[in-house]
Design a protein around this motif. Structure first.
Motif, short mmCIF file in Angstrom:
data_model
loop_
_atom_site.label_atom_id
_atom_site.label_comp_id
_atom_site.label_asym_id
_atom_site.label_seq_id
_atom_site.Cartn_x
_atom_site.Cartn_y
_atom_site.Cartn_z
N UNK A 190 0.84 -1.19 0.00
CA UNK A 190 0.00 0.00 0.00
C UNK A 190 0.88 1.24 0.00
N UNK A 191 0.47 2.29 -0.76
CA UNK A 191 1.31 3.49 -0.82
C UNK A 191 1.61 4.08 0.54
N UNK A 192 0.69 3.88 1.51
CA UNK A 192 0.93 4.44 2.84
C UNK A 192 2.17 3.84 3.50
N UNK A 193 2.48 2.60 3.13
CA UNK A 193 3.69 1.97 3.65
C UNK A 193 4.92 2.74 3.20
N UNK A 194 4.82 3.39 2.04
CA UNK A 194 5.94 4.18 1.53
C UNK A 194 5.75 5.65 1.87
N UNK A 195 4.89 5.93 2.84
CA UNK A 195 4.74 7.30 3.32
C UNK A 195 3.81 8.16 2.48
N UNK A 196 3.03 7.53 1.60
CA UNK A 196 2.14 8.30 0.75
C UNK A 196 0.74 8.33 1.34
#
Lengths: 204, 204
Positions: A190-196
């Motif tokens: 998930x993009x949130x894992x990459x800080x997004x």
């Protein structure tokens, strides 16, 4: 692709046609994305079939899924104006259920959720819709605001040909047991894992 | 629900806004239902944002997802007539790609799939759409008809702000690695297990 042969043919006295046309209880659960989005995709297909489609969002935020709501209201208007597709109703707990006299300031979410479920029970009994989307409905069940056994009992005995799709994480085991079709959406990445953070058009 | 704080903030020199607005590569894979349906749900949201949405179906059957196609064509008409939502294009390998001179009798599926991918490459280079739905695109990659590394390379270097969602089982590891967001749809229970075949409005 789904047009294969069933693995087993049940000894239930039904013809293939009868079995095929049974109303379905569908559950989209798991921690991944796409649970609600796939349910709205089903609603789109139902609209195209001319079904009466009703969405009930068991969420606090009145802004949640505003994009889908707008799109479906446009489709519902098309039904009214041109007879294209089916009628659409979109009800949201977060802004106060539209049939309720209370305004959006309702503070007791448990009472609001139960009131939503009571309305759904009335509509199921009246065979009001072809497809019910009970979005994020697993949460008020999980929190004990709505009784899981009562939900299962109501759904198991619903009359006519009414499809129901329920979304949300951690679906109650009784619901899984009662469902005809259960899909688990699992997050692989998930993009949130990459800080997004979420963005317009993708998350809402 | 997705509006939380990211778990980590990457050291990539981007602001939150820049990071938020990055174009996404999304993959819906797994053996469960809802992969395409959720992609079409995303397309609905994109339409509502006014994006140019293009669907490419890498399927043999011209009838596959006819319900969604009809619904989206109606939405595309609304854009043309009233300026509501965005424009929609729906392309299908099974009936012969619409831009191709060949009719639907094209027998060489590998060549047809590759021709579809070449067209998508041209459009990506021209920044033609806001959202590309590459439906069932994992299969021609899996069968070696389209080179996975070339797909990843093209997508990694696509210009502008173009979202891409790819659906299908057994997504190539290079695709998973390249994707920003991967959801696996897992079958927990399916009506076919109980001997029920697909039905109108639910499966198509």
């Amino acid at each position: 692709m789904p047009k294969g042969q069933p693995a087993t043919v049940p000894d239930d006295g039904l013809t293939t046609r009868q079995r095929r046309n049974r109303p379905l209880l569908m559950v989209h659960t798991g921690d991944g994305k796409g649970k609600s989005t796939a349910a709205f995709g089903l609603a789109l297909r139902g609209w195209n079939q001319g079904w009466s489609v009703a969405v009930f969002q068991f969420v606090k935020s009145a802004k949640w899924r505003l994009g889908e709501q707008t799109a479906f209201e446009t489709l519902g208007d098309l039904h009214t104006e041109r007879g294209t597709g089916g009628p659409i109703e979109w009800h949201k707990m977060g802004s106060g259920w539209s049939w309720s006299r209370k305004d959006g300031t309702e503070e007791d979410h448990a009472a609001a959720a139960l009131a939503g479920w009571r309305e759904i029970q009335r509509r199921l009994a009246a065979e009001q819709h072809g497809l019910y989307v009970l979005d994020e409905f697993t949460y008020p069940i999980g929190w004990g605001w709505i009784d899981a056994d009562e939900v299962v009992q109501t759904l198991a005995t619903r009359p006519g040909h009414q499809h129901v799709v329920i979304t949300g994480r951690r679906a109650h085991p009784a619901l899984i047991e009662a469902a005809d079709l259960v899909t688990e959406m699992t997050k692989i990445k998930h993009p949130m894992d990459a800080g997004q953070k979420g963005q317009k058009g993708i998350e809402w």
